[in-house]
Design an enzyme around this catalytic site. Structure first.
Site, PDB file in Angstrom:
ATOM      1  N   ASP A  25       0.788  -1.240   0.000  1.00  0.00           N
ATOM      2  CA  ASP A  25       0.000   0.000   0.000  1.00  0.00           C
ATOM      3  C   ASP A  25       0.821   1.291   0.000  1.00  0.00           C
ATOM      4  O   ASP A  25       0.563   2.196   0.802  1.00  0.00           O
ATOM      5  CB  ASP A  25      -0.986  -0.010   1.187  1.00  0.00           C
ATOM      6  CG  ASP A  25      -2.023  -1.115   1.087  1.00  0.00           C
ATOM      7  OD1 ASP A  25      -1.964  -1.912   0.138  1.00  0.00           O
ATOM      8  OD2 ASP A  25      -2.903  -1.199   1.978  1.00  0.00           O
ATOM      9  N   HIS A  69     -17.715   2.154   0.578  1.00  0.00           N
ATOM     10  CA  HIS A  69     -17.171   0.906   1.118  1.00  0.00           C
ATOM     11  C   HIS A  69     -17.549   0.726   2.588  1.00  0.00           C
ATOM     12  O   HIS A  69     -17.664   1.705   3.334  1.00  0.00           O
ATOM     13  CB  HIS A  69     -15.636   0.895   0.975  1.00  0.00           C
ATOM     14  CG  HIS A  69     -15.011  -0.421   1.267  1.00  0.00           C
ATOM     15  ND1 HIS A  69     -14.224  -0.649   2.376  1.00  0.00           N
ATOM     16  CD2 HIS A  69     -15.084  -1.604   0.593  1.00  0.00           C
ATOM     17  CE1 HIS A  69     -13.828  -1.923   2.354  1.00  0.00           C
ATOM     18  NE2 HIS A  69     -14.334  -2.510   1.295  1.00  0.00           N
ATOM     19  N   LYS A 122      -6.750  -4.893  -3.503  1.00  0.00           N
ATOM     20  CA  LYS A 122      -7.494  -5.566  -2.429  1.00  0.00           C
ATOM     21  C   LYS A 122      -8.472  -4.598  -1.790  1.00  0.00           C
ATOM     22  O   LYS A 122      -8.280  -3.388  -1.850  1.00  0.00           O
ATOM     23  CB  LYS A 122      -6.518  -6.116  -1.379  1.00  0.00           C
ATOM     24  CG  LYS A 122      -5.689  -5.021  -0.736  1.00  0.00           C
ATOM     25  CD  LYS A 122      -4.695  -5.577   0.259  1.00  0.00           C
ATOM     26  CE  LYS A 122      -3.881  -4.488   0.906  1.00  0.00           C
ATOM     27  NZ  LYS A 122      -4.667  -3.482   1.636  1.00  0.00           N
ATOM     28  N   CYS A 171      -2.233  -3.178   7.422  1.00  0.00           N
ATOM     29  CA  CYS A 171      -2.053  -4.030   6.240  1.00  0.00           C
ATOM     30  C   CYS A 171      -0.721  -4.786   6.246  1.00  0.00           C
ATOM     31  O   CYS A 171      -0.662  -5.920   5.783  1.00  0.00           O
ATOM     32  CB  CYS A 171      -2.247  -3.205   4.978  1.00  0.00           C
ATOM     33  SG  CYS A 171      -3.986  -2.690   4.821  1.00  0.00           S
TER      34      CYS A 171
HETATM   35  C1  VGL Z   1      -4.840   0.296   5.681  1.00  0.00           C
HETATM   36  C2  VGL Z   1      -6.487   0.981   7.107  1.00  0.00           C
HETATM   37  C3  VGL Z   1      -7.422   0.900   6.096  1.00  0.00           C
HETATM   38  C4  VGL Z   1      -3.403  -0.037   5.476  1.00  0.00           C
HETATM   39  C5  VGL Z   1      -5.763   0.203   4.661  1.00  0.00           C
HETATM   40  O1  VGL Z   1      -2.910   0.034   4.330  1.00  0.00           O
HETATM   41  O2  VGL Z   1      -2.743  -0.380   6.480  1.00  0.00           O
HETATM   42  N1  VGL Z   1      -5.204   0.679   6.897  1.00  0.00           N
HETATM   43  N2  VGL Z   1      -7.036   0.510   4.887  1.00  0.00           N
END
Ligand code: VGL
Ligand code: ZN
Length: 225
Positions: A25, A69, A122, A171
């Site tokens: 991410d 979402h 994802k 994540c």
């Molecule tokens: C993430 C919270 C919500 C992350 C993604 O990448 O850690 N955290 N969505």
């Protein structure tokens, strides 16, 4: 956990055939000023880019949510960071972030695309979040659906994964824990990740240890001579 339970320890001599790098991410929405900003998130980008040539298999994940979402606080008229009971577990509610096709959801500009073996999106299911690169969060029926990444990595001969990126406490940790569950050795590159909640670091570290995730720093990784 004693060292004898683990086949390797620092320094990690990398084997390009059996090691993979998971870049989690690296997206503008997780950078300072982004919709779900991670403090110093930008500090990890250049050192991650520097590591890419050491690996044959590089997976970049991309958080990729539809508007409305289930993980968005706005969807429920709730405050960000509240907890929502969901499918027998708890879902943290987040500010709207990484909306599919928005600039904040793109891969970071400084991440070169050529070395990426796989770009895995994802969290695209409207009714289910996915912190982990391997399995979605709890969904209807109390199941966690696979993303297929474990099978893909096994098919490529990967046995060990190194993890970096954002965010360390969500994540990255969930991906590392699931990597262990999938039978991989998982090594978190500590200096190439940052948390959403730095105040929970002790708890995150405790969970990582309990989940069997190993930890290293970038300088512990060396090309096999
Ligand atoms: C993430 C919270 C919500 C992350 C993604 O990448 O850690 N955290 N969505
Ligand atoms: Zn998300």
């Amino acid at each position: 956990m004693s060292d004898t339970q683990h086949p390797s320890s620092p320094p990690y001599a990398l084997d390009r055939d059996t090691d993979a790098l998971l870049v989690i991410d690296l997206q503008p929405d997780f950078m300072p000023g982004g919709a779900l900003a991670v403090a110093e998130g930008d500090a990890v980008v250049a050192p991650i880019v520097a590591l890419l040539p050491l690996f044959h298999t590089v997976v970049a994940t991309q958080d990729w949510h539809p508007q409305g979402h289930i993980s968005f606080a706005s969807t429920h008229g709730a405050a960000p960071y509240a907890q929502l009971p969901l499918y027998g577990g708890e879902q943290t509610l987040w500010p709207d972030h990484c909306v599919q096709g928005s600039p904040g959801a793109a891969l970071h500009d400084a991440l070169p695309r050529e070395p990426l073996s796989v770009i895995l999106r994802k969290g695209a299911h409207p009714e289910c979040d996915s912190y982990s690169a391997f399995r979605e969060n709890l969904g209807p029926g109390g199941q966690r659906r696979t993303t297929g990444l474990g099978a893909l990595l096994r098919a490529r001969g990967v046995r060990r994964v190194f993890l970096c990126g954002l965010a360390r406490d969500f994540c990255v940790r969930w991906s590392a824990a699931d990597a262990v569950s999938e039978g991989f050795e998982a090594v978190l590159i500590d200096d190439l990740t940052r948390p959403v909640f730095p105040q929970h670091q002790a708890e995150t570290d405790r969970l990582l240890a309990a989940e069997g995730v190993r930890r290293a720093t970038a300088r512990d990784l060396v090309a096999r001579p």
